[in-house]
Design an enzyme around this catalytic site. Structure first.
Site, PDB file in Angstrom:
ATOM      1  N   ASP A  92       0.849  -1.186   0.000  1.00 16.24           N
ATOM      2  CA  ASP A  92       0.000   0.000   0.000  1.00 16.24           C
ATOM      3  C   ASP A  92       0.885   1.236   0.000  1.00 16.24           C
ATOM      4  OD1 ASP A  92       0.705  -0.498   2.828  1.00 16.24           O
ATOM      5  OD2 ASP A  92      -0.616   1.189   3.247  1.00 16.24           O
ATOM      6  N   GLU A 156      -0.001  -0.583   5.770  1.00 18.98           N
ATOM      7  CA  GLU A 156       1.007   0.012   6.650  1.00 18.98           C
ATOM      8  C   GLU A 156       0.886   1.526   6.690  1.00 18.98           C
ATOM      9  OE1 GLU A 156       4.711   1.807   8.017  1.00 18.98           O
ATOM     10  OE2 GLU A 156       3.841   1.966   6.006  1.00 18.98           O
TER      11      GLU A 156
END
Length: 453
Positions: A92, A156
């Protein structure tokens, strides 16, 4: 054993690394469905799953984590009796911010001035490509000498803790002898660096309400309490006159011992404008590695273009607090929340919601794995390994350290200062990608040998 064959193989793999990184960067995998479709993250996760399967990984799985995102897991068995090494990255990414500020499309890997530009190129899709390249180089030079687990996290950057909670519920999943977190960076491009500390973080959203609805600023302004002005006054209390963070009850005077960060170097890395002072006191290393910091990440308020002459009834902001090792992140979050509420002027109604958190981390740099990494970095860079701190947060690190207290955790990566992670025009140095892929391959070989003695 000579590093030359591995180095030659890694160099030959770089065109493939670029092609694959371009594919990964093309996925707009911001783990916030309010900004980008969830399908973009799902496509990235499937790409990683397919890549691991293609490399011979077993038990490849898309893990549905409690925050609604997916992490990707795979296991590659090594020789009988070999140690197990966990390799971490996240797929991500941060949103691209102002796309008009990018010199090339943020989700299209573009080469310019010897660097590869694109959101996630360094943080941290490049970290996954680093892991794959290292393993491929070993496979072509006698085989991978360790058992390998790979975990690619899906949220994250959002700090929503999905993978941490999943691992806590499945503690056997990521158990390993050594863990390589590929999400930090060299202190300077070309200077091999392991990160010894990470600051923890807490994320909150503060909302201020003063009126039932907006009012005409001419008819009511001067007596009606303006929510945006109240919010500004609250946020102002989070820093003193030097710009240092001031959260009531939180110590702000710790010092960093070790590698220092010269002020002029920092000004250049941060691209501070001429005549603008740095904020806070103490050394730069004190401020960015050893002390808390507070940053206002965003404000909900009317934009300048189209603003009407109104007294605002409501306003909101997103605030990030970073805390060093030794400070409990949740206790710090509670202090921040109490501070924001206590700072409300005029009896304004203040709501504070915590949206993310993660504990700080300190690595054991005296472990055998660090010795193996130091030797590997020397082989890849021809320079001694430096130990530095990092002001950012990787919440999973502390979870792994708690679950696997015997595991040796190392932090390396591609996010050196020139990478400008989280900013417009993020980029990765292909030379850093090549050298760190080689260093990781040398580390895995050296670590296996050290465990066999």
């Amino acid at each position: 054993m000579s590093a030359a064959p591995l180095a030659a193989t890694v160099a030959a793999l770089m065109p493939r690394a670029r092609t694959e990184l371009a594919e990964l960067v093309s996925f707009r995998s911001v783990a916030d469905p309010r900004q980008f479709p969830k399908s973009e993250c799902e496509r990235a996760a499937r790409w990683i799953s397919d890549a691991l399967t293609g490399e011979g990984f077993q038990d490849v799985a898309l893990l549905d984590t409690p925050d609604g995102t997916q992490s990707v897991y795979g296991y590659l068995p090594g020789p009988e009796g070999a140690p197990t090494v966990l390799l971490y990255a996240h797929y991500d990414v941060q949103p691209p911010l102002d796309e008009a500020g990018w010199l090339s499309p943020p989700f299209e890997l573009t080469e310019r001035d010897g660097r590869w530009y694109g959101r996630g190129a360094a943080d941290c899709k490049g970290g996954l490509i680093m892991h794959l390249t290292a393993l491929r180089a070993l496979r072509d030079n006698g085989g991978v000498p360790v058992n390998v687990k790979i975990i690619a996290e899906g949220s994250e950057e959002q700090g929503t803790g999905g993978l941490e909670r999943y691992v806590e519920e499945h503690p056997e999943l990521l158990a390993a002898d050594a863990i390589v977190i590929g999400d930090t960076g060299n202190f300077r491009c070309g200077l091999p660096t392991a990160t010894a500390t990470l600051r923890g973080m807490a994320m909150v959203e503060v909302k201020v309400n003063t009126l039932e609805g907006n009012l005409h600023s001419g008819q009511f302004g001067g007596a009606a309490p303006d929510a945006l002005s109240a919010l500004i006054r609250i946020l102002h209390t989070l820093h003193d006159e030097t710009g240092a963070a001031t959260v009531q009850g939180l110590a702000m005077d710790a010092s960093w011992e070790g590698l220092q960060y010269p002020e002029e170097d920092f000004r250049g890395d941060a691209k501070v404008l001429d005549g603008v002072s740095l904020v806070g006191g103490g050394t730069v290393a004190d401020r960015v590695w050893a002390r808390p910091s507070v940053t206002v990440l965003g404000i909900d308020a009317p934009p300048v273009v189209g603003a009407t002459p109104s007294v605002q009834a409501t306003a909101a902001a997103k605030v990030s607090l970073r805390v060093p090792p030794g400070v409990d992140a949740q206790e710090a979050a509670d202090l921040l929340i109490a501070h924001l509420k206590a700072a409300a002027p005029w009896g304004a109604h203040v709501e504070v919601t915590q949206t993310g958190s993660g504990q700080a981390f300190r690595a054991d740099t005296s472990s055998p794995a660090y010795s193996a990494m130091a030797e590997a970095m020397r082989g890849a860079y021809g320079k001694d390994l430096e130990i530095a701190g990092m002001g950012g947060s990787i919440p999973l690190c502390n979870t792994l350290a708690t679950l696997y207290p015997e595991a040796e955790i190392l932090l390396i990566g591609l996010s050196e200062p020139e990478a400008q992670i989280h900013a417009v025009n993020e980029s990765v140095s292909p030379e850093e990608l090549e050298k760190l892929s080689l260093a990781e391959a040398l580390f895995l070989r050296g670590y296996a040998e050290s465990k066999a003695v």
